[in-house]
Design an enzyme around this catalytic site. Structure first.
Site, mmCIF file in Angstrom:
data_model
loop_
_atom_site.group_PDB
_atom_site.id
_atom_site.type_symbol
_atom_site.label_atom_id
_atom_site.label_comp_id
_atom_site.label_asym_id
_atom_site.label_seq_id
_atom_site.Cartn_x
_atom_site.Cartn_y
_atom_site.Cartn_z
ATOM 1 N N HIS A 1 -23.910 9.260 -44.387
ATOM 2 C CA HIS A 1 -24.990 9.995 -43.708
ATOM 3 C C HIS A 1 -25.036 9.779 -42.203
ATOM 4 O O HIS A 1 -26.025 10.126 -41.559
ATOM 5 C CB HIS A 1 -26.348 9.640 -44.352
ATOM 6 C CG HIS A 1 -26.427 10.047 -45.794
ATOM 7 N ND1 HIS A 1 -27.336 9.492 -46.671
ATOM 8 C CD2 HIS A 1 -25.704 10.938 -46.517
ATOM 9 C CE1 HIS A 1 -27.164 10.045 -47.869
ATOM 10 N NE2 HIS A 1 -26.190 10.905 -47.808
ATOM 11 N N CYS B 1 -21.683 22.604 -28.756
ATOM 12 C CA CYS B 1 -20.711 22.974 -27.708
ATOM 13 C C CYS B 1 -19.381 22.291 -28.007
ATOM 14 O O CYS B 1 -19.330 21.256 -28.697
ATOM 15 C CB CYS B 1 -21.235 22.568 -26.324
ATOM 16 S SG CYS B 1 -21.063 20.798 -25.948
HETATM 17 C C1 BV8 Z 1 -26.324 18.622 -49.137
HETATM 18 C C2 BV8 Z 1 -29.691 10.690 -42.819
HETATM 19 C C3 BV8 Z 1 -24.996 20.609 -49.339
HETATM 20 C C4 BV8 Z 1 -30.833 11.193 -42.027
HETATM 21 C C5 BV8 Z 1 -30.163 11.184 -45.177
HETATM 22 C C6 BV8 Z 1 -29.042 18.227 -56.150
HETATM 23 C C7 BV8 Z 1 -30.237 17.987 -56.762
HETATM 24 C C8 BV8 Z 1 -31.419 17.940 -55.975
HETATM 25 C C9 BV8 Z 1 -31.400 18.091 -54.584
HETATM 26 C C10 BV8 Z 1 -30.191 18.330 -53.993
HETATM 27 C C11 BV8 Z 1 -29.042 18.402 -54.757
HETATM 28 N N1 BV8 Z 1 -28.029 18.639 -53.907
HETATM 29 C C12 BV8 Z 1 -28.506 18.722 -52.626
HETATM 30 C C13 BV8 Z 1 -29.829 18.542 -52.666
HETATM 31 C C14 BV8 Z 1 -30.709 18.552 -51.535
HETATM 32 C C15 BV8 Z 1 -30.783 17.174 -50.836
HETATM 33 C C16 BV8 Z 1 -31.386 16.125 -51.738
HETATM 34 O O1 BV8 Z 1 -30.719 15.344 -52.377
HETATM 35 N N2 BV8 Z 1 -32.726 16.117 -51.728
HETATM 36 C C17 BV8 Z 1 -33.459 15.075 -52.492
HETATM 37 C C18 BV8 Z 1 -34.578 14.536 -51.636
HETATM 38 C C19 BV8 Z 1 -33.975 15.630 -53.757
HETATM 39 N N3 BV8 Z 1 -29.469 16.730 -50.385
HETATM 40 C C20 BV8 Z 1 -29.047 17.196 -49.184
HETATM 41 O O2 BV8 Z 1 -29.672 17.975 -48.490
HETATM 42 C C21 BV8 Z 1 -27.691 16.695 -48.741
HETATM 43 N N4 BV8 Z 1 -26.875 17.779 -48.275
HETATM 44 O O3 BV8 Z 1 -26.473 18.527 -50.334
HETATM 45 O O4 BV8 Z 1 -25.572 19.598 -48.514
HETATM 46 C C22 BV8 Z 1 -26.054 21.562 -49.454
HETATM 47 C C23 BV8 Z 1 -26.418 22.217 -48.313
HETATM 48 C C24 BV8 Z 1 -27.395 23.175 -48.468
HETATM 49 C C25 BV8 Z 1 -28.073 23.355 -49.679
HETATM 50 C C26 BV8 Z 1 -27.696 22.654 -50.806
HETATM 51 C C27 BV8 Z 1 -26.671 21.744 -50.705
HETATM 52 C C28 BV8 Z 1 -27.851 15.737 -47.527
HETATM 53 C C29 BV8 Z 1 -28.455 14.447 -47.970
HETATM 54 C C30 BV8 Z 1 -28.457 13.450 -46.806
HETATM 55 C C31 BV8 Z 1 -29.760 13.460 -46.054
HETATM 56 N N5 BV8 Z 1 -29.759 12.437 -45.016
HETATM 57 N N6 BV8 Z 1 -30.126 10.273 -44.162
HETATM 58 C C32 BV8 Z 1 -31.765 10.103 -41.578
HETATM 59 O O5 BV8 Z 1 -31.655 8.981 -42.076
HETATM 60 O O6 BV8 Z 1 -32.590 10.382 -40.704
HETATM 61 S S1 BV8 Z 1 -30.707 10.717 -46.744
HETATM 62 C C33 BV8 Z 1 -31.640 9.282 -46.485
HETATM 63 O O7 BV8 Z 1 -32.524 9.233 -47.574
HETATM 64 C C34 BV8 Z 1 -30.872 7.978 -46.547
HETATM 65 O O8 BV8 Z 1 -29.653 8.050 -45.875
HETATM 66 C C35 BV8 Z 1 -30.721 7.774 -48.042
HETATM 67 O O9 BV8 Z 1 -29.625 8.446 -48.517
HETATM 68 C C36 BV8 Z 1 -31.945 8.458 -48.590
HETATM 69 C C37 BV8 Z 1 -32.970 7.443 -48.966
HETATM 70 O O10 BV8 Z 1 -32.605 6.954 -50.188
HETATM 71 P P1 BV8 Z 1 -32.422 5.356 -50.379
HETATM 72 O O11 BV8 Z 1 -31.457 4.842 -49.397
HETATM 73 O O12 BV8 Z 1 -32.174 5.154 -51.813
HETATM 74 O O13 BV8 Z 1 -33.860 4.769 -49.918
HETATM 75 P P2 BV8 Z 1 -35.278 4.867 -50.677
HETATM 76 O O14 BV8 Z 1 -36.292 4.412 -49.709
HETATM 77 O O15 BV8 Z 1 -35.428 6.173 -51.327
HETATM 78 O O16 BV8 Z 1 -35.144 3.762 -51.848
HETATM 79 C C38 BV8 Z 1 -34.982 2.424 -51.533
HETATM 80 C C39 BV8 Z 1 -34.692 1.731 -52.864
HETATM 81 O O17 BV8 Z 1 -34.460 0.352 -52.603
HETATM 82 C C40 BV8 Z 1 -35.860 1.809 -53.854
HETATM 83 O O18 BV8 Z 1 -35.350 2.116 -55.135
HETATM 84 C C41 BV8 Z 1 -36.453 0.389 -53.824
HETATM 85 O O19 BV8 Z 1 -36.971 0.023 -55.083
HETATM 86 C C42 BV8 Z 1 -35.231 -0.443 -53.492
HETATM 87 N N7 BV8 Z 1 -35.478 -1.716 -52.789
HETATM 88 C C43 BV8 Z 1 -36.393 -1.972 -51.829
HETATM 89 N N8 BV8 Z 1 -36.248 -3.257 -51.381
HETATM 90 C C44 BV8 Z 1 -35.189 -3.791 -52.058
HETATM 91 C C45 BV8 Z 1 -34.693 -2.800 -52.960
HETATM 92 N N9 BV8 Z 1 -33.654 -3.020 -53.796
HETATM 93 C C46 BV8 Z 1 -33.055 -4.258 -53.728
HETATM 94 N N10 BV8 Z 1 -33.455 -5.237 -52.862
HETATM 95 C C47 BV8 Z 1 -34.503 -5.062 -52.030
HETATM 96 N N11 BV8 Z 1 -34.894 -6.040 -51.219
#
Ligand code: BV8
Length: 246
Positions: free
Chosen positions: A119, A131
């Protein structure tokens, strides 16, 4: 989390020829980086998905840049934690691949080798208008940024963070490397809510290709029922414990 589960995972990692690890925001939580869906994940009252899109930037680049500047300021004060350090050591072994979703570059700062960064990075920029020369990303680690919002040094238009926004495709080379790495003996996901695709699909592919699959997370996730073993606890404690047993 039982000791058996821990020693079982350690034994599998120790005997595996190919090990692939994928991390999410949870791996940086102990370093002080807010996760996306955990406490502090919300900036003001915006959901990350509301700000990390091309449309949001086109609508209000100053607001989106304020969010990224806040995240840069926060991450700049953070250091890699024991989870990053264990994975950096593992990355030096043959057959190990680390796939990351995080854009904080703490894995890079921990000295990790050959990581697949899905990402992008908070510390790199490209030209929002695309550009010719501004399409190649440039690194800018200045905190605070002298110019807000920053502009493209090539065309003077808006610069944007070199991250993959929601609705944007990932770099096909990174996706191919990540997909190829699902052909492995052990696939371990660490600190990810397994909700964002295509990253969240990789553990399914690894399982389909016969890998032993494991998860480390403080909470249950949509992947917990799928994997062979789900270890409940903080990555910064469990990874060093597994490493000790290898
Ligand atoms: C795309 C950069 C083609 C930006 C990020 C299929 C099904 C459903 C939806 C989709 C699908 N395919 C595509 C989609 C749409 C979308 C998507 O997935 N939406 C989700 C929300 C449903 N995906 C996209 O748009 C992707 N592109 O598919 O392009 C396309 C194009 C057009 C149309 C269709 C398809 C692009 C995805 C990338 C987005 N960019 N980041 C920025 O950071 O500013 S994603 C960003 O969020 C992060 O990089 C990361 O990937 C994500 C967050 O997730 P996590 O890292 O898991 O973090 P989170 O807070 O959620 O969870 C933390 C976890 O840690 C928790 O479980 C917690 O319990 C745990 N935890 C906490 N503390 C600890 C711990 N575990 C262990 N130890 C600890 N101490």
């Amino acid at each position: 989390m039982t000791d058996t589960a821990l020693s079982d995972l350690a034994a599998r990692v120790a005997s595996a020829r190919r090990v692939t690890v994928m991390t999410g925001a949870g791996v940086s939580a102990a370093s002080g980086v807010p996760t996306f869906r955990g406490p502090g994940g919300l900036w003001r009252h915006y959901r990350p998905e509301d700000l990390a899109t091309r449309q949001a930037f086109a609508r209000d680049p100053a607001l989106v840049w304020e969010w990224y500047a806040w995240r840069r300021q926060t991450v700049a004060a953070c250091r890699p934690n024991p989870a990053h350090e264990v994975l950096a050591r593992w990355s030096r072994r043959d057959g190990h691949t680390l796939i990351i979703q995080n854009v904080d570059d703490l894995h890079v700062r921990a000295g990790t080798r050959d990581l697949v960064r899905l990402h992008g990075s908070l510390w790199e920029m490209t030209c929002f208008n695309g550009c010719e020369r501004g399409t190649r990303s440039w690194r800018d680690e200045r905190v605070p940024l002298p110019e807000m919002p920053p502009s493209c040094p090539h065309c003077g238009g808006s610069a944007r963070p070199a991250v993959v926004w929601f609705g944007e495709s990932l770099d096909s080379a990174d996706v191919n490397r990540a997909f190829n790495a699902t052909a492995c003996d052990v696939f371990l996901t660490v600190g990810t809510s397994a909700l964002v695709y295509p990253a969240a699909g990789l553990v399914h592919q690894a399982r389909a290709r016969g890998a032993f699959t494991a998860e480390i997370n403080v909470d249950e996730t949509p992947a917990s029922a799928l994997v062979d073993v789900s270890l409940r606890g903080p990555a910064e404690e469990i990874l060093p414990a597994v490493d000790q047993l290898i």
